[in-house]
Design a protein around this motif. Structure first.
Motif: not given
Length: 379
Positions: A148-170
Motif C-alpha cells: 500500500d505504501a508504494l502504490l500510495g506514493a504513486g497515486d495511480g502512477a504505478v501500473r505494473m509490479v513484478t513479484l515472486a508469488p511463492e513468497l509469504p503473502g505473495g
C-alpha cells in the motif's frame, strides 16, 4: 500532411506501398497504393512502423530512473526516443522501502505530465534464489503495508509490479494489486508450476523477461515458464542475443501469437559507452555492450541490458528470422494493449484516430526518423 513510403506496417497487414494522412497529433487516414494527392513527405524505400512502447526500462544515456529525478528521466527518455521508443515506463529495481517510495513519488509527477506512461516496480518482492542484479539485503516479502505504501506514493502512477508469488503473502499481494488496477507480473521467481498457476488464477497477467531470473523449464518440472506458456497471458522477451537464444524467441513467438512483447530491460549504459555503472545499489560492469554485476572474474550475473528497442527489432527480424509484422506487434501493439494505452486515440498502432507516433526504418531496419505526436523529433 501526407506521408508515403514503400511499406507501412498496420495491425492488419503491411501496406506496400502505403500512405498516411496526419491531422495535427493524430492519424486521420491510412491507405495502400498511391495517396489521394502528391505526398508532402515521400519517404521512398523506407518502412513506417508505430512508435515503440517499452514497458521495462531502467535507464539509458548514462542516467537511471532509480534516482527519481526529472533530469535523469528526461535523459533516459531522450536516449530511447532517438531509437524509436515514443512511450516508456520507468522501471525501478529493488532498494530500501524509503528510497523506492521517494522515487515513485517523484516519477509519478512525470507520469501525470505525460512524459512517462507509468511506473513499473521490479522489486523488492523477489525471490532470494532468483534475485539476479537486485540487492539481496533489500529484498522483502510483500506485506500489505509495504504494498500500500508504494502504490500510495504513486497515486495511480504505478501500473505494473513484478513479484515472486511463492513468497509469504505473495498470492494476497497479487490479488491486492489486481484489485487496485495494477498489473501483477510473475518474475524473479523460484515458483513451481502449481505456485505460478495459483498466481495466474489470482489475476497475474504477465511473465517478466521470460526464462531470465526464473526456475528453468524442465520436462518434469515446468515451473513458472511452463505455467506462463500454458496460460493466455503476455510474456516479456529481451531480444539482444544475450538473454535469449534466437531459437527460444522463435519458439515463444510460435507458442504465444499476439502475446509476446519485446522489452529492453535497459540500464544506464544503453546508448552510452562501456564502463562502470550502477543498477540500484549494485555495481555493474559493461564490457562489449554486455552488462554484468561487478565481479573478480568478470562473469557476474546479467544486470539488465544495453539494448534499445530498434536493436531488439533488428535482432528479432534479422537474426531470429521472425516476420516483421509480428515483431512490430510485439514492440508496439501488444505492450500498448497490455497497459491500456491503445484506446481509439491511443498509441501502439498505425490506424485512424491513433496518436501519430511513428518510426521510419531503412532497409537495414535502422532508424531514419522518429515522430512523436505528429512532430518530427529526429531527422
Amino acid at each position: 500532411m501526407i506521408l508515403s513510403a514503400s511499406q507501412v506496417v498496420t495491425p492488419a497487414r503491411i501496406l506496400a506501398p502505403g500512405w498516411l494522412l496526419l491531422d495535427g497529433e493524430r492519424i486521420a487516414e491510412v491507405g495502400e497504393g498511391a495517396p489521394p494527392r502528391p505526398p508532402d513527405v515521400d519517404l521512398g524505400d523506407a518502412t513506417v512502423v508505430p512508435g515503440f512502447v517499452d514497458l521495462h526500462v531502467h535507464g539509458g544515456g548514462g542516467a537511471s530512473f532509480d534516482t527519481g529525478t526529472a533530469d535523469a528521466a528526461d535523459v533516459v527518455a531522450a536516449t530511447h526516443l532517438a531509437h524509436g521508443t515514443t512511450s516508456m515506463a520507468a522501471s525501478l529495481v529493488t532498494d530500501t522501502q524509503d528510497r523506492m517510495v521517494d522515487a515513485v513519488r517523484e516519477l509519478a509527477l512525470l507520469v501525470r505530465d505525460g512524459r512517462l506512461a507509468g511506473i513499473h516496480l521490479e522489486g523488492p518482492w523477489l525471490s532470494p534464489q532468483r534475485s539476479g542484479a537486485h540487492q539481496p539485503g533489500s529484498l522483502a516479502t510483500p506485506d500489505p503495508a509495504s504494498v500500500d505504501a508504494l502504490l500510495g506514493a504513486g497515486d495511480g502512477a504505478v501500473r505494473m509490479v513484478t513479484l515472486a508469488p511463492e513468497l509469504p503473502g505473495g498470492l494476497d499481494a497479487v490479488r491486492r494489486l489486481v484489485d487496485a488496477g495494477v498489473l501483477a507480473a510473475i518474475g524473479h521467481t523460484d515458483a513451481t508450476y502449481d505456485e505460478a498457476r495459483a498466481a495466474l488464477d489470482a489475476g497475474a497477467g504477465l511473465g517478466t523477461h521470460l526464462f531470465n531470473a526464473m526456475r528453468p523449464l524442465h520436462h518434469r518440472d515446468p515451473g513458472p515458464v511452463g505455467a506462463l506458456l500454458d496460460s493466455p497471458v503476455d510474456v516479456e522477451l529481451i531480444a539482444d542475443g544475450v538473454h535469449l537464444h534466437p531459437a527460444v524467441l522463435r519458439t515463444v513467438f510460435a507458442a504465444k501469437p499476439g502475446r509476446c512483447l519485446l522489452v529492453t530491460d535497459a540500464m544506464a549504459a544503453a546508448g552510452a559507452p562501456d564502463g562502470d555503472y550502477a543498477l540500484g545499489q549494485m555495481a555493474v560492469e559493461v564490457r562489449e555492450g554486455i552488462a554484468r554485476l561487478a565481479s573478480d572474474d568478470g562473469d557476474g550475473a546479467i544486470a539488465g541490458s544495453t539494448l534499445t528497442m530498434d536493436a531488439a527489432v533488428r535482432f528479432a527480424v534479422r537474426t531470429a528470422g521472425l516476420p516483421l509484422a509480428d515483431v512490430v506487434h510485439a514492440a508496439s501493439t501488444t505492450p500498448a494493449r497490455m497497459w491500456g494505452l491503445d484506446g481509439p486515440d491511443g498509441v501502439g498502432a498505425i490506424e485512424p484516430g491513433r496518436r501519430a507516433d511513428l518510426v521510419v526504418l531503412d532497409d537495414d531496419l535502422e532508424v531514419v526518423r522518429v515522430m512523436s505526436a505528429g512532430t518530427w523529433v529526429t531527422r
